[in-house]
Design an enzyme around this catalytic site. Sequence first.
Site, PDB file in Angstrom:
ATOM      1  N   LYS A   1     -11.344  12.842  30.941  1.00 14.94           N
ATOM      2  CA  LYS A   1     -10.984  12.207  30.274  1.00 14.94           C
ATOM      3  C   LYS A   1     -10.447  11.270  31.901  1.00 14.94           C
ATOM      4  O   LYS A   1      -9.167  12.206  32.623  1.00 14.94           O
ATOM      5  CB  LYS A   1     -10.295  12.216  29.432  1.00 14.94           C
TER       6      LYS A   1
ATOM      7  N   GLU B   1      -7.726   7.999  33.295  1.00  7.99           N
ATOM      8  CA  GLU B   1      -6.936   6.955  32.028  1.00  7.99           C
ATOM      9  C   GLU B   1      -7.276   5.433  33.320  1.00  7.99           C
ATOM     10  O   GLU B   1      -7.240   5.403  34.256  1.00  7.99           O
ATOM     11  CB  GLU B   1      -5.048   6.935  31.705  1.00  7.99           C
TER      12      GLU B   1
ATOM     13  N   ASP C   1      -8.491  16.460  30.091  1.00 14.01           N
ATOM     14  CA  ASP C   1      -8.077  15.505  30.349  1.00 14.01           C
ATOM     15  C   ASP C   1      -7.547  15.264  32.026  1.00 14.01           C
ATOM     16  O   ASP C   1      -6.942  16.624  32.538  1.00 14.01           O
ATOM     17  CB  ASP C   1      -6.743  15.515  30.359  1.00 14.01           C
TER      18      ASP C   1
ATOM     19  N   ASP D   1      -3.473  16.152  28.581  1.00 14.69           N
ATOM     20  CA  ASP D   1      -2.351  16.093  29.298  1.00 14.69           C
ATOM     21  C   ASP D   1      -1.138  15.963  28.935  1.00 14.69           C
ATOM     22  O   ASP D   1      -0.058  15.995  28.987  1.00 14.69           O
ATOM     23  CB  ASP D   1      -2.427  15.088  30.551  1.00 14.69           C
ATOM     24  N   SER D   2      -0.975  15.588  27.217  1.00 20.15           N
ATOM     25  CA  SER D   2      -0.498  15.710  26.685  1.00 20.15           C
ATOM     26  C   SER D   2       0.444  16.817  26.563  1.00 20.15           C
ATOM     27  O   SER D   2       1.368  17.294  25.652  1.00 20.15           O
ATOM     28  CB  SER D   2      -0.556  15.488  25.063  1.00 20.15           C
TER      29      SER D   2
ATOM     30  N   GLU E   1      -6.191   3.835  22.596  1.00 19.51           N
ATOM     31  CA  GLU E   1      -4.348   3.915  23.079  1.00 19.51           C
ATOM     32  C   GLU E   1      -3.574   2.575  22.398  1.00 19.51           C
ATOM     33  O   GLU E   1      -3.554   1.813  23.544  1.00 19.51           O
ATOM     34  CB  GLU E   1      -4.454   5.208  23.357  1.00 19.51           C
TER      35      GLU E   1
HETATM   36  O1  KIV Z   1      -3.288  13.678  26.134  1.00 19.23           O
HETATM   37  C1  KIV Z   1      -3.418  13.104  24.545  1.00 19.23           C
HETATM   38  O2  KIV Z   1      -3.317  13.721  23.923  1.00 19.23           O
HETATM   39  C2  KIV Z   1      -4.478  11.838  25.306  1.00 19.23           C
HETATM   40  C3  KIV Z   1      -4.803  11.539  23.588  1.00 19.23           C
HETATM   41  C4  KIV Z   1      -5.506  10.412  23.515  1.00 19.23           C
HETATM   42  C5  KIV Z   1      -5.282  12.140  22.209  1.00 19.23           C
HETATM   43  O3  KIV Z   1      -4.605  11.956  26.409  1.00 19.23           O
END
Ligand code: KIV
Length: 285
Positions: free
Chosen positions: A122, A124, A92, A53-54, A191
Amino acid sequence: MSHLGTEATGKITTQVIQSRKQKGEKITALTAYDYPSARLVDEAGIDIILVGDSLSNVVLGHENTLSVTLDDMLVFARAVRRGTKRALVVGDMPFGSYHINEERALESAVRYIKEGGVEAVKIEGGRTRALLVERLVENEIPVMGHIGLTPQSLHKMGGYKVQGKTLNSAQNLIEDAVTLEHAGIFALVLEGIPEEIACLITERISIPTIGIGAGSHCDGQILVYSDLLGLTFGHQPKFVRKYVDLKSIINQALTKYVLDIKEGKFPADSESYHMSLEVVTKLKR
Ligand code: KIV
């Protein structure tokens, strides 16, 4: 159609990722956001491609990761899918896609798999996500955890701050990691935490840890594609290693292009199409 043979093709699965820890082999991971970046990352032999999601910041130009939506992520996930043959593709889950309730979260994750073609998601957060992880895993969706400096908790953390520096917060991180492992995650991103805690967590749990700003003792490492290639604007955290300064290289190329057009040097004769002299002569009559 045969469903066998992932080992023969070298396709990376969540099982392959887990076996790496047992064999003591490091796991390589990187984000990718579109077809060309996915092809390049895959062809370089990276094990895990995260559609991170970056992309909210580094591709879409938002201030943080909170703005990107699941519909946005799906467009990028499909492009990454098309560019990837070998790596495990992880999607993500963006902010809001798994926060409202478990049903909505499951629905989001199912869309990611069906429409985005990712092989795992993924999420968080620490132990508060344990029940959700169980629910997703029960429904055939592999989950990667992510604890420590979780960018979606930006407002709660009061900024992007290294986490787990005090005894209490370090103990909380260890507890989070253990609880998420029991809930069924196949790997855990650590992280922005001190190396010492990352090392303790890596020893304490039997699934792989993938570090970003968490020191060298994790079972694998991940970075943001655009950071590694020098394609990001703005502040870079100290854990980023820029392997090439593509921004400068691109800038030089674009500046030269502008100059060549202005000076009549582009296109050259070899870059132009031609017709026979006979036809040209007739046209000019
Ligand atoms: O979105 C992202 O880039 C991440 C990192 C762990 C690389 O979640």
